[in-house]
Design an enzyme around this catalytic site. Structure first.
Site, PDB file in Angstrom:
ATOM      1  N   LYS A   1     -61.812  15.922 104.556  1.00 53.31           N
ATOM      2  CA  LYS A   1     -62.876  16.526 105.308  1.00 53.31           C
ATOM      3  C   LYS A   1     -62.803  16.203 106.697  1.00 53.31           C
ATOM      4  CE  LYS A   1     -65.690  12.371 104.018  1.00 53.31           C
ATOM      5  NZ  LYS A   1     -64.899  11.824 102.951  1.00 53.31           N
ATOM      6  N   THR A   2     -62.418  15.070 107.277  1.00 48.32           N
ATOM      7  CA  THR A   2     -62.095  14.974 108.640  1.00 48.32           C
ATOM      8  C   THR A   2     -61.157  15.904 109.120  1.00 48.32           C
ATOM      9  OG1 THR A   2     -62.703  12.525 108.315  1.00 48.32           O
ATOM     10  CG2 THR A   2     -61.344  13.186 110.309  1.00 48.32           C
TER      11      THR A   2
ATOM     12  N   ASP B   1     -69.624  14.778 110.653  1.00 46.28           N
ATOM     13  CA  ASP B   1     -68.808  14.337 109.520  1.00 46.28           C
ATOM     14  C   ASP B   1     -69.736  13.480 108.918  1.00 46.28           C
ATOM     15  OD1 ASP B   1     -66.804  13.857 107.883  1.00 46.28           O
ATOM     16  OD2 ASP B   1     -65.579  12.599 109.280  1.00 46.28           O
ATOM     17  N   GLU B   2     -69.483  13.001 107.593  1.00 45.49           N
ATOM     18  CA  GLU B   2     -70.155  12.063 106.601  1.00 45.49           C
ATOM     19  C   GLU B   2     -71.640  12.495 106.767  1.00 45.49           C
ATOM     20  OE1 GLU B   2     -68.235  10.273 104.940  1.00 45.49           O
ATOM     21  OE2 GLU B   2     -66.450   9.701 105.881  1.00 45.49           O
TER      22      GLU B   2
ATOM     23  N   GLN C   1     -71.006  10.014  97.855  1.00 45.21           N
ATOM     24  CA  GLN C   1     -70.621   8.692  98.706  1.00 45.21           C
ATOM     25  C   GLN C   1     -71.736   8.035  99.721  1.00 45.21           C
ATOM     26  OE1 GLN C   1     -66.533   8.491 100.304  1.00 45.21           O
ATOM     27  NE2 GLN C   1     -66.040  10.387  99.582  1.00 45.21           N
TER      28      GLN C   1
ATOM     29  N   ARG D   1     -60.993   4.759  96.716  1.00 40.90           N
ATOM     30  CA  ARG D   1     -60.261   4.335  97.781  1.00 40.90           C
ATOM     31  C   ARG D   1     -58.629   3.916  97.281  1.00 40.90           C
ATOM     32  NH1 ARG D   1     -62.549   6.419 100.842  1.00 40.90           N
ATOM     33  NH2 ARG D   1     -63.672   7.046  99.184  1.00 40.90           N
TER      34      ARG D   1
END
Length: 739
Positions: free
Chosen positions: A39-40, A227-228, A258, A603
Site C-alpha cells: 500500500k505504501t 496512507d493507513e 489493521q 508481521r
C-alpha cells in the site's frame, strides 16, 4: 510514424491492481490493501506518476502516521524520479500532526494563534494537568494526572468541551474532571501551547470556518493521498474531507483489519464511511501479498474473519506455502521467555542478517525477555523506550529554548527553574504557584513582580533566574538554532553541570546535549526553522525508534504495525492479556483485540511462533495464577499449526485446554511432579517426558525443566528458575528434588 503514447516505465514495475490504483488519478479512490500488499508502494508510485505526467510536486500532499514512514516515502519518490530528471523535493509528505502544525504556523493568525506556539507532548500535557490540579486545590492522588490527561484527550477526540462534560456529568468525579479540563485549557492558552489533539482540532476549525483559507489550500493541493486511513479519527477524517476540495482527487489507502487505535480515537468502519462521504469513489483491492507465506496468511485470515462489518479481501502469497505455525505452551512466564530467547539466539548465530521480533500486548511483558537476552548476550532493542528527544537533559535544554519565546510557559519554566540547582526549593515554588494563582497570572509574572514571602536567598536566586532569561532573550534573538542552543547551554551553565554529574555517575548525558546542537545544525542546513526542530521533538513516535540494524526487537503489538520480520514470536496469548482484560466490555473492543492479533501474525515473513504461559504472576502476587488460553488461539485452523518441542500442549483437536482440577481456585499449589503430566496425558507428549517437570534446587529454588541433553551420568537439564533465569545443570551434581 507511431505517435501512440509510450508506456510509462514506472507502471511496468507494478502488478495489475497496483498499476490500476496508481494510474487512477482523478476523482476519489479507496484502495483496500491487505497486509504486505504494497500500500505504501502505491502512494509513492502514484506521487511519482503524477509528477512524471507534469503535475507540480507542490500540488501533491501525502499523509501517513509516522515520521519514519514519511521519510521513507520521500526517499522512494526521489529515487523513482531521479533517472527522469524530475524534481520531487516540494511534495508535502508528513504525518497528520506535522501537517497540521505546519498549516497552523502559516495560517494560525486567523484563529488568534502566534506563529511560535509550543506543542506539548505527553509529558508536558501531564505536567499541565498537574498545574491545573494545583490551581483547583484537587489532590493528585485522587485524580491521577495521566488518567485525567487521557480523559481530556478522549473528550477532545469526541468533540466534547469542558462545558458539555460538566453538563452531562453523571457524578461529582466527572464534574471535577470537567473543571480540571477547563483549567488545563487555560494553562495551555497562557503558555501559547497546543497539545496533540489541539493540532487536529484547530486545523479542522481553520479550514472549516475560514472559506478563503480552505480555498487557498484546496487550490494548492490538487491531489491528496492518505496512507493507513483505517487509523484516522473523526477529526482526521474531517480534515481529509476539507482538503479534498472541488476536484475530490483524494486517494485513501488502508486495511480495515489493521484498525487498532480505537483507544486514541480511531473509528472502525472509516473505509466504509469514505464511500459514503464520496459516493462516486472507485474501490480497488490489493490482494497479492509479498511478505508472508500462504500458511501465515491463511491462519491470520481465519482469525480475522470472525469480525463483523468487513469489506473483505482474499490475500494470495507470492511466496510458497511455508512451514506450519508453531505453538509453545510454557509452564510459566520465565519458561516462555527462556524458550523464545534461546530460539532467537540460535537464529542470530546461524544468520546474522535475520531480523526477529517478540511481540506482546503490554509493555511490562518485555522484562522477562530482556533478562534472558542480556544473559545470552544477544543485541536487542525495546521499541517504545525513551527516544532521543525524551531524555531528561534534552527536554531541559529545549525547555530553556521555549522560555525565550514564551516565558509564560509554566510547564517549561518549572522544568528548569532549579536546573542546574540555584537554591530554589519546593517551598519557594509553592509560594510562586500561590501568588500566580491569586493574581491569575503565570509563574513568570510572579517572579517578575517579586515574591515577598520567599526567603532572602531564594529571592536572590529568582532575580538571577529572571535576569538570565532576559539576557538570553536578547543574545539569542537573531541566532540560528545551533548557535542558540550553544549559548543557552553555556550561559545557563547547564552543560558544565551535566558534565560534572556524568563524571560522578559514569553517564554520557553531556554527549546528548552536544548531539542536540548537531541536530539543530543539520536542521538549519536543510532549511528548517527553530519551530520545525521543536515540532520534530514533540511529534516523534515509538515507531520512529525502530532500528533495522539490531537483530532482535521487543515491542508491543501497537508499535509493530507497519513493520516486518523474518521471524515473529507472539507471546502472552492468554485471556486477560490478549484480549486484554480492559477490552472485554463490548464486541467492538474484542474485535479490535482480534485485529491486534491479526497485525502481529502478519508481521512475520517466514516463521511465526505463538506462545503462552500456563501460569503467570500478576500485579506483584507472590504466587502464580493459572491462565486461560486466548480465545484467538482456538480460531487458528488446527491443520496450520503444530506444537514446538517442549510445549505442554499441542494444537488441533486437543487444543481445548480443559481446566486442571488441581487448580480449581486459579492459584498454583505445591503438588507432586507427576501431577504435571496428568493434565497433558490426552495431548501429544513433548520431546522428552521430563520437559515441563517442576524441580527444586538447593540454591535457585523451584524451577521447570525446559531441556534435556545426554543420558546416564552425563545427562544435563536446562532448568528455568523464576528468580535466576535459565541454568544448565549436570543431573548427578545438581541435587535436584522433584517438587
Amino acid at each position: 510514424m507511431d505517435n501512440s503514447p509510450r508506456p510509462e516505465p514506472l507502471l511496468d514495475e507494478l502488478n495489475e491492481r497496483q498499476r490500476e490504483a496508481v494510474s487512477t488519478t482523478e476523482g476519489p479512490l479507496l484502495v483496500v490493501a491487505g497486509a504486505g500488499t504494497g500500500k505504501t508502494r502505491v502512494i509513492t508510485y502514484r506521487a511519482a506518476h503524477l509528477i512524471a505526467k507534469g503535475v507540480p510536486g507542490s500540488a501533491i500532499l501525502a499523509v501517513t502516521f509516522t515520521n519514519k514512514a514519511a521519510d521513507v516515502m520521500k526517499q522512494r519518490i526521489g529515487d523513482l524520479l531521479r533517472a527522469s530528471g524530475h524534481d520531487a523535493s516540494d511534495v508535502w509528505i508528513s504525518t497528520f500532526h506535522s501537517f497540521c502544525a505546519r498549516l497552523l504556523r502559516r495560517e494560525g493568525q486567523h484563529l488568534g494563534l502566534p506563529r511560535d506556539f509550543a506543542i506539548y507532548d505527553d509529558d508536558d500535557q501531564t505536567a499541565a494537568v498537574k498545574m491545573a490540579l494545583t490551581q483547583l486545590d484537587i489532590p493528585a492522588d485522587e485524580y491521577p494526572p495521566r488518567s485525567v490527561r487521557e480523559q481530556i484527550s478522549h473528550a477532545k477526540n469526541h468533540g466534547v468541551t469542558p462545558e458539555v462534560m460538566e453538563a452531562e456529568a453523571f457524578d461529582e468525579s466527572r464534574k471535577q474532571v470537567a473543571r480540571i479540563f477547563d483549567a488545563y485549557g487555560e494553562v495551555l492558552r497562557r503558555a501559547s501551547a497546543l497539545d496533540f489533539d489541539d493540532l487536529l482540532l484547530r486545523a479542522v476549525e481553520l479550514l472549516r470556518d475560514h472559506a478563503d483559507v480552505r480555498a487557498r489550500w484546496n487550490e494548492r493541493f490538487r491531489y491528496v493521498m492518505v496512507d493507513e486511513f483505517q487509523d484516522t479519527n473523526r477529526w482526521q477524517e474531517e480534515l481529509v474531507r476539507l482538503l479534498a476540495g472541488p476536484g475530490k482527487n483524494v486517494c485513501v489507502v488502508g486495511d480495515e483489519d489493521q484498525s487498532i487505535y480505537g483507544w486514541r480515537g480511531a473509528r472502525a468502519g472509516n473505509l466504509m464511511r469514505f464511500t459514503e462521504d464520496f459516493p462516486c469513489a472507485q474501490i480497488i483491492r490489493l490482494e497479492e501479498n509479498y511478505r508472508s507465506t500462504q500458511t501465515i496468511l491463511d491462519a491470520a485470515d481465519a482469525v480475522v474473519r470472525n469480525n463483523s462489518g468487513r469489506l473483505g479481501k482474499n490475500l494470495r502469497a507470492t511466496l510458497d506455502s511455508g512451514e506450519r505455525i508453531r505453538f509453545f505452551e510454557a509452564p510459566d512466564a520465565t519458561a516462555e521467555a527462556d524458550f523464545v530467547c534461546h530460539e532467537l539466539s540460535t537464529i542470530v548465530r546461524g544468520d546474522s542478517s535475520a531480523r526477529m521480533a517478540v511481540l506482546y500486548r503490554t509493555g511490562a511483558q518485555s522484562r522477562s525477555f530482556e533478562e534472558v537476552l542480556l544473559r545470552l548476550g544477544i543485541r536487542y532493542r525495546v521499541v517504545g523506550g525513551f527516544s532521543f528527544y525524551e531524555r531528561a537533559e534534552v527536554r531541559n535544554a529545549l525547555a530553556y529554548v521555549r522560555l525565550l519565546s514564551h516565558p509564560e510557559d509554566d510547564v517549561a519554566l518549572l522544568r528548569v527553574l532549579n536546573v542546574p540547582p540555584r537554591g530554589i526549593g519546593a517551598a519557594t515554588v509553592a509560594a510562586l504557584r500561590e501568588r500566580a494563582k491569586e493574581a491569575g497570572q503565570s509563574i513568570w509574572s510572579a517572579i517578575c513582580a517579586g515574591e515577598k514571602s520567599v526567603a532572602k536567598r531564594a529571592g536572590g536566586a529568582l532575580n538571577a533566574f529572571r535576569e538570565l532569561i532576559d539576557t538570553l532573550q536578547q543574545e539569542c534573538k537573531e541566532l540560528p538554532p545551533a548557535q542558540m542552543i550553544e549559548v543557552v547551554l553555556g550561559k545557563t551553565a547547564y552543560l558544565d553541570w551535566v558534565e560534572q554529574q556524568d563524571s560522578l555517575e559514569h553517564s554520557s548525558r553531556a554527549e546528548n546535549l552536544r548531539e542536540l546542537a548537531n541536530a539543530m545544525a543539520e536542521a538549519t542546513e536543510h532549511g528548517q526553522t527553530l519551530e520545525d526542530v521543536l515540532d520534530q521533538a514533540a511529534l516523534v513516535s515509538d515507531a520512529d525508534e525502530y532500528d533495522e540494524t539490531i537483530p532482535v526487537s521487543l515491542m508491543t503489538l501497537h508499535s509493530a504495525k507497519g513493520l516486518e520480520f523474518d521471524a515473529v514470536y507472539l507471546a502472552g496469548l492468554e485471556e486477560g492479556l490478549l484480549p486484554h482484560s480492559r477490552s472485554l466490555k463490548t464486541d467492538g473492543e474484542v474485535e479490535e483485540e482480534r485485529r491486534l492479533f491479526y497485525v502481529g501474525m502478519t508481521r512475520a515473513k517466514r516463521s511465526l511462533v505463538l506462545s503462552r504461559a500456563r501460569y503467570r504472576r500478576t500485579y506483584g502476587e507472590e504466587s502464580l495464577r493459572s491462565s486461560a488460553p486466548s480465545r484467538f488461539l482456538a480460531e487458528v485452523p488446527g491443520d496450520l499449526v503444530e506444537a514446538a518441542d517442549g510445549s505442554l500442549s499441542i494444537p488441533g483437536e486437543t487444543r481445548r485446554y480443559e481446566p486442571d482440577p488441581d487448580f480449581s481456585d486459579g492459584y498454583v499449589r505445591k503438588r507432586p511432579a507427576a501431577a504435571y503430566g496428568r493434565s497433558t496425558k490426552s495431548l501429544r507428549a513433548p520431546a522428552h517426558p521430563l520437559i515441563g517437570t517442576r524441580v527444586r534446587h538447593p540454591k535457585y529454588g523451584v524451577g521447570t525443566i525446559t531441556g534435556v541433553e545426554g543420558e546416564g551420568e552425563e545427562r544435563k537439564f536446562t532448568v528455568s528458575f523464576q528468580d535466576y533465569g535459565s541454568k544448565k545443570l549436570l543431573e548427578r551434581y545438581a541435587n535436584l528434588e522433584f517438587a
